[in-house]
Write a protein that holds these residues in place. Structure first.
Motif, PDB file in Angstrom:
ATOM      1  N   THR A 123      41.230  55.577  46.755  1.00  0.00           N
ATOM      2  CA  THR A 123      41.042  54.252  47.352  1.00  0.00           C
ATOM      3  C   THR A 123      42.180  53.332  46.939  1.00  0.00           C
ATOM      4  O   THR A 123      42.875  53.569  45.943  1.00  0.00           O
ATOM      5  CB  THR A 123      39.712  53.642  46.902  1.00  0.00           C
ATOM      6  OG1 THR A 123      39.783  53.326  45.486  1.00  0.00           O
ATOM      7  CG2 THR A 123      38.548  54.600  47.136  1.00  0.00           C
ATOM      8  N   GLU A 124      42.358  52.268  47.696  1.00  0.00           N
ATOM      9  CA  GLU A 124      43.398  51.284  47.389  1.00  0.00           C
ATOM     10  C   GLU A 124      43.108  50.592  46.056  1.00  0.00           C
ATOM     11  O   GLU A 124      44.028  50.240  45.323  1.00  0.00           O
ATOM     12  CB  GLU A 124      43.497  50.254  48.514  1.00  0.00           C
ATOM     13  CG  GLU A 124      44.145  50.781  49.775  1.00  0.00           C
ATOM     14  CD  GLU A 124      45.559  51.300  49.547  1.00  0.00           C
ATOM     15  OE1 GLU A 124      46.332  50.632  48.841  1.00  0.00           O
ATOM     16  OE2 GLU A 124      45.891  52.382  50.073  1.00  0.00           O
ATOM     17  N   LYS A 125      41.828  50.403  45.765  1.00  0.00           N
ATOM     18  CA  LYS A 125      41.469  49.771  44.497  1.00  0.00           C
ATOM     19  C   LYS A 125      41.899  50.642  43.320  1.00  0.00           C
ATOM     20  O   LYS A 125      42.475  50.146  42.340  1.00  0.00           O
ATOM     21  CB  LYS A 125      39.954  49.534  44.445  1.00  0.00           C
ATOM     22  CG  LYS A 125      39.489  48.884  43.137  1.00  0.00           C
ATOM     23  CD  LYS A 125      37.978  48.690  43.117  1.00  0.00           C
ATOM     24  CE  LYS A 125      37.540  48.073  41.794  1.00  0.00           C
ATOM     25  NZ  LYS A 125      36.058  47.904  41.736  1.00  0.00           N
ATOM     26  N   LYS A 127      44.231  52.881  43.328  1.00  0.00           N
ATOM     27  CA  LYS A 127      45.697  52.887  43.307  1.00  0.00           C
ATOM     28  C   LYS A 127      46.229  51.638  42.623  1.00  0.00           C
ATOM     29  O   LYS A 127      47.143  51.712  41.793  1.00  0.00           O
ATOM     30  CB  LYS A 127      46.237  52.976  44.733  1.00  0.00           C
ATOM     31  CG  LYS A 127      47.741  53.167  44.816  1.00  0.00           C
ATOM     32  CD  LYS A 127      48.172  53.400  46.258  1.00  0.00           C
ATOM     33  CE  LYS A 127      49.661  53.669  46.351  1.00  0.00           C
ATOM     34  NZ  LYS A 127      50.089  53.925  47.746  1.00  0.00           N
ATOM     35  N   ALA A 128      45.666  50.493  42.942  1.00  0.00           N
ATOM     36  CA  ALA A 128      46.092  49.232  42.328  1.00  0.00           C
ATOM     37  C   ALA A 128      45.855  49.250  40.820  1.00  0.00           C
ATOM     38  O   ALA A 128      46.680  48.759  40.036  1.00  0.00           O
ATOM     39  CB  ALA A 128      45.363  48.057  42.974  1.00  0.00           C
TER      40      ALA A 128
END
Length: 236
Positions: A123-125, A127-128
């Motif tokens: 997920t982008e979360k 990854k961040a």
């Protein structure tokens, strides 16, 4: 050069950053050795299993038929045994030596294990969060380089030292992960001191020939590592 009659062998695998650091230490010390390429996971040689029966991992340095295991221990062993040849790898000052060991431990145990998350997150979360963890570590190393090492060319001062070898052994992997994830890690704008250090380190004779090309590591990841690499990279 190794002393007359010394027999030095290194059991390794070309992609391993932990093997790379041993190769660099031997090169800087001018120690002649026989390199024996090993399988990382399957079909391990009898010599490797005999030499490192506990972890069954590379690198293993075999000096006059006596095996030494774990890359950090091997590099310190090389520095002590061949103290009279080449530059010193560990600082002579006890405080500076302790500081180098501290940051080397931080890199191995805390910073580098965050990097595989870049290419494992879903997920982008996630990854961040992975990016943030890595950048926090690089910020600390940038600050340490500026304050503790006083702007010298290397963490070891005017010559490549223990912390340079520890951190620098991962540079090929950093570039590989940058290619796969399309994220710049050691960015000139964010970490100018580390970016210049990485460029200097990668151009040192005895270093540059041992850092794998990013494209070769990308191919290794795609063909071999992708299916077995979990969130924490193999450590030795």
């Amino acid at each position: 050069m190794a002393a007359s009659g010394d027999e030095v062998k290194l059991l390794g695998a070309w992609p391993s950053p932990y093997v790379i650091r041993v190769k660099i230490a031997l090169e800087l010390k001018g120690v002649s050795y026989e390199y024996l390429e090993q399988q990382l996971w399957e079909n391990q040689s009898e010599l490797l299993l005999k030499s490192n029966p506990v972890y069954k991992k590379v690198p293993v340095l075999i000096h006059n038929d006596r095996p030494i295991c774990e890359s950090a221990i091997i590099v310190q062993y090389i520095d002590e045994v061949w103290a009279g040849t080449g530059p010193s790898i560990l600082p002579s000052d006890p405080y500076e030596r302790a500081t180098a060991r501290f940051w080397a431990g931080y890199i191995d145990d805390t910073w580098f294990p965050t990097l595989p998350k870049y290419i494992k997150v879903k997920t982008e979360k996630e990854k961040a969060e992975a990016i943030e963890q890595s950048f926090v570590g690089l910020s600390l190393l940038e600050e340490a380089y500026e304050k503790s090492f006083k702007g010298k060319p290397f963490f070891g001062g005017n010559n490549v030292g223990y912390l340079d070898i520890t951190f620098g052994s991962f540079l090929g992997w950093v570039k590989m992960i940058e290619k796969i994830s399309s994220i710049k890690l050691i960015d000139d704008a964010k970490f100018p001191l580390l970016a210049k250090w990485a460029e200097r380190f990668g151009s040192v004779i005895g270093v540059k020939e041992h850092i794998p090309e990013a494209d070769k590591l990308v191919e290794f990841y795609s063909k071999v590592l992708k299916d077995i690499w979990n969130v924490t990279a193999p450590n030795n």
